[in-house]
Write an enzyme that holds these catalytic residues in place. Structure first.
Site, PDB file in Angstrom:
ATOM      1  N   HIS A  24       1.969-100.721  85.285  1.00  0.00           N
ATOM      2  CA  HIS A  24       2.847-100.131  84.273  1.00  0.00           C
ATOM      3  C   HIS A  24       2.120-100.030  82.919  1.00  0.00           C
ATOM      4  CE1 HIS A  24       6.795 -99.263  85.865  1.00  0.00           C
ATOM      5  NE2 HIS A  24       7.354 -99.320  84.669  1.00  0.00           N
TER       6      HIS A  24
ATOM      7  N   ARG B 115       6.590 -91.616  87.332  1.00  0.00           N
ATOM      8  CA  ARG B 115       6.137 -90.246  87.592  1.00  0.00           C
ATOM      9  C   ARG B 115       4.620 -90.152  87.587  1.00  0.00           C
ATOM     10  NH1 ARG B 115       9.785 -87.377  83.191  1.00  0.00           N
ATOM     11  NH2 ARG B 115       9.616 -89.480  82.326  1.00  0.00           N
TER      12      ARG B 115
ATOM     13  N   SER C  50       2.574 -92.499  88.528  1.00  0.00           N
ATOM     14  CA  SER C  50       2.102 -93.123  89.770  1.00  0.00           C
ATOM     15  C   SER C  50       2.292 -92.191  90.957  1.00  0.00           C
ATOM     16  CB  SER C  50       2.849 -94.440  90.007  1.00  0.00           C
ATOM     17  OG  SER C  50       2.666 -95.326  88.921  1.00  0.00           O
TER      18      SER C  50
END
Length: 380
Positions: free
Chosen positions: A195, A203, A205
């Protein structure tokens, strides 16, 4: 530390599913080559719009695929909120760039590439507190869908993000010999777990997974994404569950075989879906060609009728561009089809679109509306 890729832990059933996926994708490649471009071009646009609509819907931005297609075509009179319009167009621009990278020479993953993609996605929301195109500077949480006061996942501290992203980028550029589809699934898991940005991580990833598969070269990016599959409500909840099973904090030293199997199911069923839609599109086109021939209509109107059968509606601008017509020609064709009762106009002036009228050829609608059955490779 990143999650260990569980290739040695995959069993014979997983290997069989992988072989089936490879065979299906290769068959789809040949099917696309044998299909007239008038149908594959429309399918490419639909799949891009479907991926954008689905991936955004996972994040709470709800825009129907047909409306995403209209926005991609530059239509201004689409009934969506300003927020949804901005998110749709931003994601579509990023996806368009990703599509150009699938065969780029001397390609390498890097911090600059990932942050540039993130700026395309989130630049319109850039603030000092939530910078776009830069690693986050503070904590970030994924809240529970049922209770936003509960953190379903707490990402690694901001201080370790640069080192984790350096490790990930090195991993992306390394050739491990692992099956590409498995690596792409792992890349998705690595990025969404780190993250690294304040927003837009899901989105990003999913897009990274799409890019990796497209770089393989078997299928173009439009046919490689599983975002549409992930965006179906039942699958979205399974997606959340799989991520939740990794734990409430970053714990990379664990077996993630179930995550790989979840993704293999997604690849398999998305390949089934695309092949089925391509087949259905061709059969609808054949039925409409027979209809226009029997009624003396110009063959070019098949394009407009095909959009209505497959998507539910057509706009004048889309038909005009698809057939290379003048404004007057497109207007005349649609007016004549309306007079004949084949199409029915909805709305006024620029916002007008056309749906099936009472004399629209029913065989084409029957083909388009017949649902297909997907099989789960692990249960059949």
């Amino acid at each position: 530390m990143l999650y260990p890729t569980p290739t040695p832990a995959l069993g014979s059933t997983d290997d069989q599913v992988l072989r089936e996926i490879d065979d299906m994708r290769e068959a789809l490649r040949h099917q696309l080559q044998a299909t007239p471009s008038r149908w594959t071009d429309g399918l490419r646009k639909f799949l891009t719009a479907d991926a954008v609509a689905a991936s955004n819907s996972i994040e709470g931005f709800k825009v129907a695929t047909i409306d995403v297609e209209d926005l991609m075509d530059g239509e201004r009179d689409v009934e969506v909120s300003d927020d949804n319009r901005e998110e749709t167009l931003a994601y579509q621009r990023m996806m368009t760039y990703l599509q150009t990278l699938h065969d780029a020479e001397d390609f390498r993953y890097g911090k600059g590439l990932l942050n540039a993609l993130h700026w395309m996605l989130q630049g319109h929301r850039h603030t000092a507190r939530k910078p776009a195109g830069q690693w986050r500077r503070g904590p970030v949480y994924v809240t529970d869908a049922r209770d936003p006061s509960i953190a379903a996942y707490t990402a690694p501290d901001a201080e370790v993000v640069p080192a984790l992203m350096t490790e990930l980028i090195d991993w992306l550029n390394a050739d491990s010999g692992t099956h590409l589809l498995v690596r792409a699934a792992m890349a998705h898991l690595h990025l969404v777990s780190v993250h690294p940005w304040a927003d837009g991580n899901g989105r990003m990833s999913r897009s990274l997974q799409t890019l990796m598969i497209a770089r393989e070269g078997v299928l173009a990016p439009e046919f490689s994404s599983i975002e549409a599959w992930l965006g179906r409500p039942g699958n979205t909840w399974e997606y959340y569950r799989e991520l939740a099973d990794r734990g409430p904090t970053y714990l990379p030293d664990q077996d993630v075989s179930s995550w790989i199997r979840f993704n293999l199911t997604a690849y398999h069923q998305q390949a089934q879906t695309v092949a089925g839609r391509l087949d259905r599109s061709g059969r609808v086109g054949g039925a409409l060609a027979a209809f226009t021939e029997s009624t003396g209509l110009d063959e070019r109107v098949v394009t407009a009728l095909h959009d209505v059968a497959m998507a539910g509606r057509v706009r004048r601008s889309r038909y005009e561009h698809a057939e290379g017509l003048s404004l007057q020609q497109a207007q005349r064709d649609l007016r004549d089809l309306t007079t004949a009762g084949i199409l029915e106009p909805v709305g006024r002036t620029r916002a007008r679109y056309y749906t099936a009228g009472p004399r629209f050829p029913q065989p084409a609608l029957d083909i388009a509306r017949t649902p297909m059955t997907l099989r789960n490779p692990y249960t059949t």
